[in-house]
Design a protein around this motif. Structure first.
Motif, PDB file in Angstrom:
ATOM      1  N   TYR A 197       0.813  -1.224   0.000  1.00 17.51           N
ATOM      2  CA  TYR A 197       0.000   0.000   0.000  1.00 17.51           C
ATOM      3  C   TYR A 197       0.849   1.277   0.000  1.00 17.51           C
ATOM      4  N   HIS A 198       2.163   1.116  -0.074  1.00 17.62           N
ATOM      5  CA  HIS A 198       3.095   2.251  -0.043  1.00 17.62           C
ATOM      6  C   HIS A 198       2.993   3.028   1.267  1.00 17.62           C
ATOM      7  N   PHE A 199       2.806   2.278   2.361  1.00 22.65           N
ATOM      8  CA  PHE A 199       2.804   2.865   3.693  1.00 22.65           C
ATOM      9  C   PHE A 199       4.185   2.648   4.314  1.00 22.65           C
ATOM     10  N   GLU A 200       4.454   3.400   5.355  1.00 24.32           N
ATOM     11  CA  GLU A 200       5.735   3.331   6.041  1.00 24.32           C
ATOM     12  C   GLU A 200       5.542   2.821   7.471  1.00 24.32           C
ATOM     13  N   LEU A 201       6.420   1.942   7.897  1.00 25.44           N
ATOM     14  CA  LEU A 201       6.410   1.479   9.280  1.00 25.44           C
ATOM     15  C   LEU A 201       7.193   2.477  10.122  1.00 25.44           C
ATOM     16  N   VAL A 202       6.540   3.030  11.132  1.00 23.77           N
ATOM     17  CA  VAL A 202       7.191   3.991  12.017  1.00 23.77           C
ATOM     18  C   VAL A 202       7.753   3.275  13.245  1.00 23.77           C
ATOM     19  N   ASP A 203       6.945   2.386  13.836  1.00 22.56           N
ATOM     20  CA  ASP A 203       7.387   1.717  15.060  1.00 22.56           C
ATOM     21  C   ASP A 203       6.480   0.529  15.357  1.00 22.56           C
ATOM     22  N   VAL A 204       7.022  -0.425  16.104  1.00 21.16           N
ATOM     23  CA  VAL A 204       6.254  -1.553  16.629  1.00 21.16           C
ATOM     24  C   VAL A 204       6.590  -1.663  18.113  1.00 21.16           C
ATOM     25  N   GLU A 205       5.559  -1.774  18.938  1.00 23.09           N
ATOM     26  CA  GLU A 205       5.740  -1.939  20.389  1.00 23.09           C
ATOM     27  C   GLU A 205       4.944  -3.155  20.847  1.00 23.09           C
ATOM     28  N   PHE A 206       5.515  -3.874  21.786  1.00 23.18           N
ATOM     29  CA  PHE A 206       4.775  -4.938  22.461  1.00 23.18           C
ATOM     30  C   PHE A 206       4.973  -4.697  23.945  1.00 23.18           C
ATOM     31  N   VAL A 207       3.926  -4.174  24.606  1.00 24.76           N
ATOM     32  CA  VAL A 207       4.066  -3.719  25.989  1.00 24.76           C
ATOM     33  C   VAL A 207       2.936  -4.247  26.862  1.00 24.76           C
ATOM     34  N   LYS A 208       3.252  -4.410  28.130  1.00 25.21           N
ATOM     35  CA  LYS A 208       2.246  -4.798  29.114  1.00 25.21           C
ATOM     36  C   LYS A 208       1.839  -3.548  29.880  1.00 25.21           C
ATOM     37  N   GLU A 209       0.531  -3.311  29.908  1.00 30.60           N
ATOM     38  CA  GLU A 209      -0.016  -2.196  30.670  1.00 30.60           C
ATOM     39  C   GLU A 209      -1.083  -2.764  31.579  1.00 30.60           C
ATOM     40  N   GLY A 210      -0.826  -2.682  32.867  1.00 28.31           N
ATOM     41  CA  GLY A 210      -1.731  -3.328  33.822  1.00 28.31           C
ATOM     42  C   GLY A 210      -1.643  -4.827  33.613  1.00 28.31           C
ATOM     43  N   PRO A 255       3.672 -16.345  17.090  1.00 24.96           N
ATOM     44  CA  PRO A 255       4.744 -15.498  17.627  1.00 24.96           C
ATOM     45  C   PRO A 255       4.360 -14.800  18.933  1.00 24.96           C
ATOM     46  N   ILE A 256       3.041 -14.802  19.248  1.00 25.52           N
ATOM     47  CA  ILE A 256       2.579 -14.149  20.470  1.00 25.52           C
ATOM     48  C   ILE A 256       1.638 -15.114  21.186  1.00 25.52           C
ATOM     49  N   PRO A 257       2.176 -15.958  22.054  1.00 28.58           N
ATOM     50  CA  PRO A 257       1.342 -16.990  22.682  1.00 28.58           C
ATOM     51  C   PRO A 257       0.311 -16.454  23.682  1.00 28.58           C
ATOM     52  N   GLN A 258       0.566 -15.317  24.308  1.00 27.82           N
ATOM     53  CA  GLN A 258      -0.392 -14.778  25.273  1.00 27.82           C
ATOM     54  C   GLN A 258      -1.453 -13.923  24.578  1.00 27.82           C
ATOM     55  N   ALA A 259      -2.539 -13.661  25.274  1.00 27.81           N
ATOM     56  CA  ALA A 259      -3.602 -12.793  24.752  1.00 27.81           C
ATOM     57  C   ALA A 259      -3.071 -11.360  24.679  1.00 27.81           C
ATOM     58  N   TYR A 260      -3.510 -10.618  23.655  1.00 23.32           N
ATOM     59  CA  TYR A 260      -3.054  -9.244  23.480  1.00 23.32           C
ATOM     60  C   TYR A 260      -4.083  -8.473  22.651  1.00 23.32           C
TER      61      TYR A 260
END
Length: 157
Positions: free
Chosen positions: A19-32, A70-75
């Motif tokens: 789609y000619h989009f750009e990846l800026v960032d990827v985060e995988f974080v736990k909040e609470g 690649p992500i075994p837990q719920a997210y």
């Protein structure tokens, strides 16, 4: 980079290229108690909600099909624009930010300060140069790139 961020980055890049989009960032974080997978995308002229939804749907399909998971837990998956105060993560981001107002946080104080805001006037492999307002007087402030903890676009008030 965490294994989850690495794998998601690998999976989302072909979708974005289509789609000619750009990846800026990827985060995988736990909040609470919850985990969040956040993918920030952009394009020239800005990204809209429909484009974010399109990428979210496509990435979700890829992640559901991928074995082993690649992500075994719920997210929660969130695909969005990086916003008005987007991070400046790479050389391309910094070059595009020349003549724009930015916020820079440092690892160690420079001239007694760890935070600088001003117009980015120059980018070299070694330094960023900002035009800052120092108590009503404008001056150029050179900052060694290795001293920079974070840099992002900022909103001038």
């Amino acid at each position: 980079m965490s294994p989850v961020v690495e794998k998601v980055t690998e999976l989302v890049k072909p979708i974005l290229a289509e789609y000619h989009f750009e990846l800026v960032d990827v985060e995988f974080v736990k909040e609470g108690k919850s985990w969040y997978l956040r993918v920030y995308i952009d394009k020239e002229g800005g990204i809209n909600i429909e484009e974010c939804a399109l990428v979210s749907d496509r990435l979700s399909e890829w992640l559901d099909q991928y074995d082993p998971d690649p992500i075994p837990q719920a997210y929660y998956l969130e695909v969005s624009s990086p916003g008005a105060e987007r991070p400046l993560k790479n050389e391309k981001d910094l070059q595009r930010a020349i003549n724009k107002y930015i916020h820079v946080s440092l690892y160690q104080p420079l001239a007694g300060k760890k935070i600088f805001e001003g117009d980015l006037t120059a980018v070299t492999p070694t330094f960023l140069t900002l035009r800052i307002n120092d108590q009503g007087r404008f001056k150029q402030q050179k900052i060694l790139r290795q001293q920079i903890a974070k840099a992002r676009l900022a909103i001038k008030f």
